[in-house]
Design an enzyme around this catalytic site. Structure first.
Site, PDB file in Angstrom:
ATOM      1  N   HIS A   1     -29.010  -3.996   6.169  1.00  0.00           N
ATOM      2  CA  HIS A   1     -28.423  -3.953   4.912  1.00  0.00           C
ATOM      3  C   HIS A   1     -29.137  -3.238   3.833  1.00  0.00           C
ATOM      4  O   HIS A   1     -30.125  -3.058   3.911  1.00  0.00           O
ATOM      5  CB  HIS A   1     -28.484  -5.450   4.550  1.00  0.00           C
ATOM      6  CG  HIS A   1     -27.636  -6.402   5.449  1.00  0.00           C
ATOM      7  ND1 HIS A   1     -26.499  -6.368   5.408  1.00  0.00           N
ATOM      8  CD2 HIS A   1     -28.179  -7.388   5.988  1.00  0.00           C
ATOM      9  CE1 HIS A   1     -25.847  -7.392   6.457  1.00  0.00           C
ATOM     10  NE2 HIS A   1     -26.945  -8.220   6.628  1.00  0.00           N
TER      11      HIS A   1
ATOM     12  N   CYS B   1     -24.684   0.235   4.070  1.00  0.00           N
ATOM     13  CA  CYS B   1     -23.704   0.227   2.810  1.00  0.00           C
ATOM     14  C   CYS B   1     -24.310   0.704   1.676  1.00  0.00           C
ATOM     15  O   CYS B   1     -25.528   0.567   1.342  1.00  0.00           O
ATOM     16  CB  CYS B   1     -23.058  -1.092   2.815  1.00  0.00           C
ATOM     17  SG  CYS B   1     -21.934  -1.473   4.196  1.00  0.00           S
TER      18      CYS B   1
END
Length: 811
Positions: free
Chosen positions: A397, A446
């Site tokens: 993440h 991301c």
């Protein structure tokens, strides 16, 4: 948003017991012509419910019971015969029984004083007020975002000496016995700039705006980034609008105004207009100049003439070399508070094997907490030196704010902010200070904006060393995807990167090829594209040979650190009293994941049944007893070493070796039976294998608070404090399913502010060729009508890509 009795045809006996008791007591003590007998007679005459004389007598006999109630019995009978609450209401209206009707239709609650959004200085006292009317007895409960505030049970919530941690959204729930109402959301913004007001803010009128942080003049070059900040206190909450040369700026309604790539058209006079419905102020007007002073290199005409094209051609063909090559690969999958990932397992493993073929010293780690990540990076920095090639790969993440990228540890809270994460640019600066020959950062995560994070990083400029290469798995503001194949996952980025990583090409040319390959993938076209940033002016490649002129102290230290992180325990043979011999072997799947395998190599003939297994591992380590001592590596969760391990053994996978504080000890248990004897005999041996692999580096020890990796923050930076999550309050528990949650008693009509911040790295699943976004679980308040907080999604893609490959996306 008020809660009240349902209007649907609900049988009487489905009413809550407290309400039935109150209604029965009202009918029991009613005046003649309005009592329970009159209710029964009216219900029978209108054909609603007919009761026999015997049933009425049974109701009447309830007065003989200590706590008996004739009305209670009557209402129970009516409910069993199908009489609804609506029909009962009509009967009571006919009887003009006002008291009983009030039980069924309690007065609604109305919030008459709403809490007010405000911006204050840290250290001040804040009072939020919520007053309601409608019922004689009301109960209050304050919430900060999704959590109830302890002792927040009064109409006024007083916060003494507020700090930045108190910033956020507040709401108050008011309820009586039968209904409830929520106040509006109130945002509290805390200005935590030490000495920003020079003591002048203390005597300001309460509802006046005062600007604490003014923008500063800047002299920038074309292509550089502009960040202007303005901060103010006031009640109600101040709003912002930025101007350049007298004209309002698009997207200039936040505290921070940013231009990522400056051009000459952006120069001029800037200021910020701060306002609310009580007051307005303007910040200082500042100048932003593009171009600055020109910098020239002095040289003679002779020097220019000597600089011929032949020299350039010679330089372009000259082979570069590295003093050494070191790499740190980190993959985070099993997050405590966020969606789990799959691809980092395979991606880190495959890149490790490829980089070792290129003579890189590789440390590969899975599932690290914040201090473990910081200490792993610190150990990596120890491996760097002048002329060394350093490569850092991260999968997990992540997010990007104002050009700075952040890697999220597995223990990051929800929501996370910069202080909980590692800033890539900070690490890169430390890498450059080592005078490395090449710095490669590959980020497989991301890069969505994180508006839960209200800080601005103040980073020192990177040195102009022309040796930086960034490979972002996706573009700014976009997500990254994974491929699922036979139970294992690959990231889209690594799927194409591994096909080219061994090519003898300049690293930027190699990554350009990967970008072109990704661009031809129809599954992710328009969703994910590789972004490459580089300041590399030399032809440096990952395949460049290692050339050490002198064995330096630094080189010896690098080799020692690398050896420590890869030292496996020696295989051993355990001899038991009964004559059984057990071979104990070890293999490394990652630098912090160890495989232990056992095999019985000798058994006396008189022993008919013999089993051996390992147990009693330290609690620090991640060893699931249900997945230990399995017949195949896959059963333990080890899918990658299966073909390299010896057959016919029992396998145990030990993860999180970085958490090991003492030597790794465990017990080898032997169960056996002699021929003709039913009793099972046990023998045990305790084995100490020291500190294997990464455990030798002791990266479990927390970093000091003022670490070289600590981010420098500008408080109250872009955006505002994080919006609230779901208020866990109401009359019905949440239904946990795959649909948006529905909490009874939660203010569903609050302003739209989507979802939970967990966009990080993405994987895909089983719906053919489509991208699906789940709706936000909750509606959150926002300081503006439009919000760009990333929405938690679950994007699904599938295809026949490479045969049986499937794509899946992470929430």
């Amino acid at each position: 948003m008020a809660g009240s009795l349902p209007a649907a045809p609900v049988p009487i006996n489905r009413l809550a017991e407290p309400l039935l008791k109150k209604l029965s007591a009202s009918l029991d003590r009613a005046a003649p012509s309005r009592g329970w007998r009159d209710l029964a007679q009216l219900a029978g005459s209108q054909g609603r419910v007919k009761l026999s004389s015997r049933e009425l007598e049974q109701c009447s006999l309830q007065v003989l019971e200590p706590e008996g109630s004739p009305s209670w019995s009557l209402l129970q009978l009516m409910g069993e015969r199908g009489c609804t609450v609506l029909e009962l209401t009509e009967l009571l209206q006919t009887l003009e029984h006002t008291e009983a009707l009030q039980c069924l239709n309690p007065p609604s609650i109305k919030v008459v004083v709403e809490p007010e959004s405000q911006a204050v200085l840290s250290g001040r006292m804040v009072k939020l007020s919520c007053w309601a009317a409608g019922c004689p007895l009301l109960h209050y409960q304050w919430f900060k975002e999704e959590k109830a505030i302890p002792h927040g049970n009064f109409p006024e919530l007083v916060l003494n000496q507020v700090s930045a941690d108190d910033a956020g959204f507040y709401i108050c729930r008011v309820n009586s016995d039968y209904s409830y109402e929520f106040s509006h959301w109130a945002q509290l913004d805390v200005c935590d700039i030490q000495g920003a007001c020079h003591g002048n803010c203390l005597d300001l009128p309460e509802r006046k705006i005062h600007i604490c942080i003014h923008p500063q003049s800047q002299n920038l070059l074309v292509g550089e980034k502009l960040i202007l900040q303005c901060g103010a206190i006031g009640i109600p909450l101040p709003q912002y609008q930025w101007y350049r040369n007298g004209s309002p700026l698009t997207n200039g309604d936040k505290k921070v105004y940013m231009v990522s790539c400056m051009d000459t058209e952006h120069q001029g006079t800037y200021w910020c207009h701060v306002y609310n419905d009580q007051d307005n102020q303007e910040s200082k007007k500042i100048k932003v100049i593009i171009g600055g002073k020109s910098i020239a290199v002095e040289c003679s005409e002779e020097d220019v003439n000597d600089f011929e094209m032949s020299d350039l051609e010679e330089q372009s063909t000259e082979r570069q070399f590295a003093i050494d090559k070191v790499a740190l690969l980190m993959g985070n999958m099993n997050y405590y508070n966020h969606p789990k990932l799959k691809a980092p397992l395979v991606d880190v493993y495959e890149l490790t094997n490829l980089l070792r073929q290129l003579d890189f010293k590789v440390v590969s780690l899975l599932d690290l907490t914040e201090p473990e990540m910081r200490n792993a990076v610190n150990e990596f920095l120890l491996l760097l030196d002048k002329g060394v090639y350093g490569l850092l790969y991260y999968a997990g993440h992540g997010y990007e704010n104002y050009g700075n990228s952040f890697m999220v540890p597995i223990d990051a809270p929800n929501p996370y902010r910069a202080a909980n994460c590692l800033c890539v640019q900070n690490i890169l600066k430390l890498m450059q200070e080592k005078d490395t020959g090449l710095n490669v950062f590959l980020l497989d995560m991301c890069r969505k904006r994180n508006e839960y994070d209200n800080t601005v990083l103040i980073l020192d400029a990177l040195k102009v060393t022309a040796n930086i290469v960034f490979g972002y798995a996706t573009c700014q503001g976009a997500e990254a995807f994974e491929i699922q194949q036979s139970g294992l996952a690959n990231g889209i980025f690594v799927k194409f990167l591994k096909e080219r990583l061994l090519e003898d090409k300049k690293i930027t040319v190699l990554l350009d090829g990967v970008a072109e390959d990704m661009g031809r993938c129809h599954l992710t076209k328009g969703k994910q594209a590789l972004e490459i940033r580089s300041s590399l002016s030399e032809k440096r490649a990952l395949t460049d040979p290692i050339q050490q002129t002198v064995t330096s102290v630094e080189s010896l230290a690098r080799n020692l650190q690398w050896a420590k992180a890869h030292e496996l325990p020696e295989s051993m043979c355990l001899q038991f009293t009964c004559g059984v011999q057990i071979q104990l072997g070890f293999a490394a799947e990652f630098s912090n994941v160890l495989i232990v395998y056992t095999r019985i190599v000798k058994k006396p003939p008189e022993i008919t049944v013999c089993k051996a297994y390992v147990t009693d591992f330290p609690l620090d380590l991640d060893v699931d007893p249900k997945e230990a001592n399995k017949g195949t590596p896959e059963e333990t969760g080890s899918y990658l070493l299966s073909k390299d391990l010896p057959k016919h053994c029992l396998y145990t996978r030990i993860s999180s070796l970085q958490k090991l504080k003492e030597d790794l000890t465990f017990t080898v248990c032997l169960h056996y039976e002699y021929a003709g004897v039913d009793d099972v005999v046990d023998e045990r041996k305790v084995v100490n294998i020291g500190k294997p692999l990464i455990a030798k580096l002791r990266i479990h020890q927390g970093y000091r608070k003022k670490s070289c990796f600590q981010n420098s923050f500008m408080p109250n930076g872009p955006g505002f404090a994080p919006p609230p999550g779901a208020v866990e309050a109401g009359y019905c528990p949440p239904h946990h399913n795959h649909q948006p949650h529905s909490y009874a008693g939660f203010p569903q009509a609050s302003p739209a502010h989507p979802g939970s911040l967990q966009p990080a790295r993405c994987h895909c699943s089983t719906t053919p060729n489509r991208l699906v976004a789940w709706p936000a679980t909750w509606s959150y308040p926002s300081s503006s009508s439009q919000s760009n907080i990333p929405v938690e999604t679950t994007d699904e893609l599938e295809s026949d890509f490479s045969g049986s490959l499937r794509l899946s996306h992470q929430q």
